[in-house]
Motif scaffolding. Structure first.
Motif, PDB file in Angstrom:
ATOM      1  N   ILE A 265       0.827  -1.208   0.000  1.00 29.76           N
ATOM      2  CA  ILE A 265       0.000   0.000   0.000  1.00 29.76           C
ATOM      3  C   ILE A 265       0.859   1.256   0.000  1.00 29.76           C
ATOM      4  O   ILE A 265       0.489   2.269  -0.614  1.00 29.76           O
ATOM      5  CB  ILE A 265      -0.967  -0.030   1.195  1.00 29.76           C
ATOM      6  N   THR A 266       2.012   1.213   0.649  1.00 32.18           N
ATOM      7  CA  THR A 266       2.922   2.364   0.596  1.00 32.18           C
ATOM      8  C   THR A 266       3.369   2.636  -0.832  1.00 32.18           C
ATOM      9  O   THR A 266       3.384   3.786  -1.296  1.00 32.18           O
ATOM     10  CB  THR A 266       4.147   2.124   1.505  1.00 32.18           C
ATOM     11  N   VAL A 267       3.724   1.577  -1.569  1.00 28.13           N
ATOM     12  CA  VAL A 267       4.109   1.743  -2.975  1.00 28.13           C
ATOM     13  C   VAL A 267       2.929   2.266  -3.794  1.00 28.13           C
ATOM     14  O   VAL A 267       3.083   3.147  -4.647  1.00 28.13           O
ATOM     15  CB  VAL A 267       4.625   0.415  -3.561  1.00 28.13           C
ATOM     16  N   LEU A 268       1.728   1.741  -3.525  1.00 28.48           N
ATOM     17  CA  LEU A 268       0.543   2.214  -4.243  1.00 28.48           C
ATOM     18  C   LEU A 268       0.309   3.697  -4.006  1.00 28.48           C
ATOM     19  O   LEU A 268      -0.004   4.451  -4.942  1.00 28.48           O
ATOM     20  CB  LEU A 268      -0.689   1.435  -3.792  1.00 28.48           C
ATOM     21  N   PHE A 269       0.459   4.139  -2.772  1.00 32.10           N
ATOM     22  CA  PHE A 269       0.219   5.549  -2.462  1.00 32.10           C
ATOM     23  C   PHE A 269       1.245   6.445  -3.150  1.00 32.10           C
ATOM     24  O   PHE A 269       0.885   7.461  -3.758  1.00 32.10           O
ATOM     25  CB  PHE A 269       0.256   5.757  -0.949  1.00 32.10           C
ATOM     26  N   VAL A 270       2.504   6.066  -3.092  1.00 32.76           N
ATOM     27  CA  VAL A 270       3.556   6.883  -3.703  1.00 32.76           C
ATOM     28  C   VAL A 270       3.391   6.935  -5.222  1.00 32.76           C
ATOM     29  O   VAL A 270       3.466   8.010  -5.832  1.00 32.76           O
ATOM     30  CB  VAL A 270       4.951   6.340  -3.324  1.00 32.76           C
ATOM     31  N   THR A 271       3.150   5.795  -5.857  1.00 29.31           N
ATOM     32  CA  THR A 271       2.979   5.792  -7.311  1.00 29.31           C
ATOM     33  C   THR A 271       1.706   6.532  -7.715  1.00 29.31           C
ATOM     34  O   THR A 271       1.652   7.152  -8.788  1.00 29.31           O
ATOM     35  CB  THR A 271       2.957   4.361  -7.867  1.00 29.31           C
ATOM     36  N   GLY A 272       0.675   6.495  -6.853  1.00 30.50           N
ATOM     37  CA  GLY A 272      -0.533   7.260  -7.137  1.00 30.50           C
ATOM     38  C   GLY A 272      -0.276   8.756  -7.112  1.00 30.50           C
ATOM     39  O   GLY A 272      -0.750   9.503  -7.974  1.00 30.50           O
ATOM     40  N   LEU A 273       0.483   9.224  -6.125  1.00 36.62           N
ATOM     41  CA  LEU A 273       0.835  10.648  -6.063  1.00 36.62           C
ATOM     42  C   LEU A 273       1.687  11.053  -7.267  1.00 36.62           C
ATOM     43  O   LEU A 273       1.499  12.138  -7.831  1.00 36.62           O
ATOM     44  CB  LEU A 273       1.583  10.953  -4.769  1.00 36.62           C
ATOM     45  N   LEU A 274       2.607  10.188  -7.662  1.00 33.87           N
ATOM     46  CA  LEU A 274       3.437  10.493  -8.830  1.00 33.87           C
ATOM     47  C   LEU A 274       2.592  10.534 -10.098  1.00 33.87           C
ATOM     48  O   LEU A 274       2.828  11.365 -10.989  1.00 33.87           O
ATOM     49  CB  LEU A 274       4.555   9.454  -8.962  1.00 33.87           C
ATOM     50  N   SER A 275       1.624   9.642 -10.200  1.00 32.35           N
ATOM     51  CA  SER A 275       0.742   9.651 -11.364  1.00 32.35           C
ATOM     52  C   SER A 275      -0.009  10.976 -11.455  1.00 32.35           C
ATOM     53  O   SER A 275      -0.152  11.555 -12.536  1.00 32.35           O
ATOM     54  CB  SER A 275      -0.247   8.486 -11.281  1.00 32.35           C
ATOM     55  N   TYR A 276      -0.479  11.465 -10.316  1.00 34.02           N
ATOM     56  CA  TYR A 276      -1.181  12.749 -10.304  1.00 34.02           C
ATOM     57  C   TYR A 276      -0.235  13.886 -10.689  1.00 34.02           C
ATOM     58  O   TYR A 276      -0.615  14.792 -11.446  1.00 34.02           O
ATOM     59  CB  TYR A 276      -1.773  12.984  -8.923  1.00 34.02           C
ATOM     60  N   ALA A 277       0.999  13.844 -10.187  1.00 30.40           N
ATOM     61  CA  ALA A 277       1.972  14.892 -10.517  1.00 30.40           C
ATOM     62  C   ALA A 277       2.297  14.910 -12.008  1.00 30.40           C
ATOM     63  O   ALA A 277       2.610  15.963 -12.572  1.00 30.40           O
ATOM     64  CB  ALA A 277       3.255  14.686  -9.712  1.00 30.40           C
ATOM     65  N   ALA A 278       2.221  13.741 -12.666  1.00 33.22           N
ATOM     66  CA  ALA A 278       2.566  13.654 -14.079  1.00 33.22           C
ATOM     67  C   ALA A 278       1.631  14.469 -14.960  1.00 33.22           C
ATOM     68  O   ALA A 278       1.989  14.818 -16.092  1.00 33.22           O
ATOM     69  CB  ALA A 278       2.554  12.190 -14.530  1.00 33.22           C
TER      70      ALA A 278
END
Length: 416
Positions: A40-53
């Protein structure tokens, strides 16, 4: 013991005797919890990065959560290197999310007796734990369900997926952090102990076991492996047929140079052949130096450049690198007064498409300046097909697929 509403205590989920599975206990819950802690930590970080993209702080058209406030504190200018960055990030986010579903369901099953514990709160610390558990369970179900529906291109939400998933993620992860702080020491102790200590998850009157706890973990792991095997192929052109649980687009792209994944066809976007006819279509380029209108023939007469770049979408699918050919965005900027590649501005892109969330998009100056950023006129040695954006489309390294606008009609260069 008193009967409640005419039922025996053993038939009430509020009775400890109701929960009889011998599999439940602190060891199994701790193992599943540690897997979810990392996942879930990886999911949260990659989700934030996806939004930043999406570069949401660049222009309102890119920002689908305009009321995010301090939740956008981490946003940064999305880079163009490496060119596969968004493809990797979103592939991990979606594939890992699907893979963790059996683990999440097993974890919820392992702790479900605690949802029925009476009294609801025995102390302030216990009340905080119960509240975090409620937000954690509700948030987890909300995030995973909305994510799965989005991956399947099934937009049944009572609003836009973007703000629902974004705000839901922050609520869920806040509860996740509180729960982790409260439970991590206990989980680590449970994993280190040879003999399992008794707690409220251990049944007071266990039923006969039909499978061992390690067998149950193998079952959960097998379910995760199956979901991984039937979704990871969406990131490969040659293995896409194995992605049974992933979207394959609304139309068969066919064979040949244009035979790769399509998310939205020209017909679905309302693009008519008359709109893209060589006699009718003109690209409008606007900047501080004025306005230029270019036919497709005039664009083809300009210096042509090639770049090998993938298409990667928020739903998790991506293509391998395709060979795109067309005019550099920075060369088009030079036509309207921005001659220095080091000082090119942002660009506002508009499509012939009349409706849809991303018929208009903004690109940052670093994306415009990258020599691989093209107004593509062809792909893999052939003209673009109508479904891939004929007569011209944007292709930018490391950008989400929706920012690679198809059926481009107008480019406006300047600070946004």
């Amino acid at each position: 013991m008193k009967r409640s509403l005419g039922r025996s205590p053993e038939r009430s989920p509020f009775s400890p005797g109701f929960w009889r599975s011998p599999l439940r206990g602190p060891w199994l819950t701790s193992v599943l919890g540690m897997v979810l802690l990392g996942g879930i930590t990886v999911l949260f970080v990659t989700g934030l990065l996806s939004y930043a993209a999406y570069n949401p702080d660049l222009a309102p058209v890119n920002d689908k959560t305009p009321d995010k406030g301090i939740l956008g504190f981490y946003l940064f200018s999305w880079p163009t290197d490496p060119h596969w960055l968004y493809r990797l990030n979103q592939g991990v986010h979606v594939t890992l999310g699907l893979t963790l579903i059996p683990v999440l369901l097993a974890k919820l099953w392992s702790v479900v007796p605690r949802l029925f514990t009476l009294p609801p709160a025995r102390s302030v610390a216990h009340a905080l734990e119960r509240l975090s558990l409620l937000l954690l369970v509700g948030g987890a179900l909300f995030e995973f369900v909305t994510g799965v529906f989005n991956v399947q291109l099934n937009y049944v939400f009572p609003g836009s997926f973007y703000p629902l998933h974004f705000y839901g993620a922050w609520v869920f992860f806040a509860a996740f952090l509180v729960h982790t702080a409260l439970k991590l020491p206990t989980a680590l102790r449970n994993l280190r102990q040879i003999r399992e200590e008794k707690n409220d998850l251990v049944p007071v009157n266990p039923a006969e076991p039909t499978v061992s706890r390690r067998g149950a973990l193998w079952f959960v792991g097998g379910g995760s492996a199956l979901l991984f095997a039937t979704s990871v192929g969406q990131n490969s052109d040659s293995l896409r047929f194995t992605a049974l649980l992933a979207p394959h687009g609304p139309a068969d792209p066919g064979d040949g140079p244009n035979g790769f994944q399509i998310n939205k066809t020209a017909a679905r976007a309302g693009i008519r052949p008359a709109d893209t006819d060589d006699e009718a279509w003109r690209l409008v380029v606007v900047g501080r130096g004025g306005t230029v209108r270019l036919s497709r023939a005039e664009l083809l007469a300009m210096d042509q450049h090639s770049a090998a770049l993938p298409i990667a979408c928020v739903e998790g699918w991506s293509t391998s690198d395709q060979w795109w050919r067309g005019v550099r965005l920075r060369d088009l900027a030079a036509l309207v007064g921005y001659d220095d590649p080091d000082t090119v501005p942002d660009v506002f892109v508009e499509s012939l498409q009349q409706s849809g969330a991303f018929r208009r998009a903004a690109l940052r100056a670093n994306q415009v300046a990258d020599p691989r950023s093209l107004l593509a006129l062809g792909v893999n040695g052939e003209d673009l097909s109508p479904d891939h954006g004929y007569p011209a489309r944007i292709i930018v390294p490391a950008a989400p697929g929706v920012l690679n606008t198809k059926w481009v009609a107008k480019l406006t260069f300047g600070d946004l």
